[in-house]
Design a protein around this motif. Sequence first.
Motif, mmCIF file in Angstrom:
data_model
loop_
_atom_site.group_PDB
_atom_site.id
_atom_site.type_symbol
_atom_site.label_atom_id
_atom_site.label_comp_id
_atom_site.label_asym_id
_atom_site.label_seq_id
_atom_site.Cartn_x
_atom_site.Cartn_y
_atom_site.Cartn_z
ATOM 1 N N GLU A 101 91.802 21.015 30.844
ATOM 2 C CA GLU A 101 90.933 21.830 31.687
ATOM 3 C C GLU A 101 89.481 21.613 31.279
ATOM 4 N N ASN A 146 82.482 25.059 38.583
ATOM 5 C CA ASN A 146 83.733 24.831 39.306
ATOM 6 C C ASN A 146 84.244 23.428 39.024
ATOM 7 N N ASP A 147 85.522 23.319 38.703
ATOM 8 C CA ASP A 147 86.103 22.032 38.319
ATOM 9 C C ASP A 147 86.045 21.001 39.442
ATOM 10 N N GLN A 148 85.911 21.447 40.686
ATOM 11 C CA GLN A 148 85.908 20.529 41.823
ATOM 12 C C GLN A 148 84.507 20.061 42.203
ATOM 13 N N GLU A 149 83.495 20.614 41.582
ATOM 14 C CA GLU A 149 82.129 20.207 41.904
ATOM 15 C C GLU A 149 81.863 18.797 41.392
ATOM 16 N N PRO A 150 81.011 18.032 42.094
ATOM 17 C CA PRO A 150 80.665 16.674 41.632
ATOM 18 C C PRO A 150 80.119 16.668 40.206
ATOM 19 N N ALA A 152 80.953 18.636 37.750
ATOM 20 C CA ALA A 152 82.088 18.759 36.833
ATOM 21 C C ALA A 152 82.834 17.434 36.705
ATOM 22 N N GLN A 153 82.954 16.722 37.791
ATOM 23 C CA GLN A 153 83.641 15.436 37.764
ATOM 24 C C GLN A 153 82.876 14.417 36.931
ATOM 25 N N ARG A 156 83.559 15.251 33.317
ATOM 26 C CA ARG A 156 84.910 14.830 32.962
ATOM 27 C C ARG A 156 84.978 13.317 32.767
#
Length: 236
Positions: A101, A146-150, A152-153, A156
């Motif tokens: 996560e 938010n994990d789905q935001e660019p 966050a990507q 990651r």
Amino acid sequence: MSRSDRVLADAEAVLRRHSDRGQSLSRRARQRRNAGLMRKVKYAFWAVLAILLASAVAGFMLPLGTTGVMIALGVMIAALLLIALMPTKSRVKTEALAATELTALPLKTEIWLENQRKALPSPAITLVDSIGVKLEILAPQLERLNDQEPAAQEIRRLLADHLPELVTGYQSIPQPLRREERNGRVPEKQLVDGLSVIDAEIGRMSETLASGDLDKLATQNRFLELKYQEAKELGQ
């Protein structure tokens, strides 16, 4: 207080705390190992206590005799051996980083990096410590992302893909060849340069998160792709 002001205040608080403690990655790793040892001691205490209580209860119902006492001692020794063999040091597999996560990724990456220290050259250790400090600062900032935001990507990709590729690529090279020039490049220097870029990038990410400019974070490290490509070529 606005959202960006709150994030900035949090980041500054973490920085001040870090400055006061002066903790390095290796020191925090020792703390984790000490915590693991304390867990072992607790497990051993409760295991011995449980066996003694079970033996006492069994003794009230049926005399244990020499055989019963020997069995109880054997179980106690076996339990203590199993506890002693439990790993004290936290381990994170490389492939597990991608499935971690986002909020837990900085800590997992820090532990993973600490596990790689023995296989890295001295110049890289300083950068590993610096990355560990920045990861601790970054961790609370990701709780609001938010994990789905660019953005966050991008974080990651940096922590779960590019950083492990750089380190494992270097480790795949036979040790005698790591300081020799290969195709115009020296693997050890490539590793240090790559870690330096990643260290600076994590710092920029943290600053950008503190400012609240997520669009900038999602695009600012595109120019580093060539550096990351070099990391992929290290082990070839």
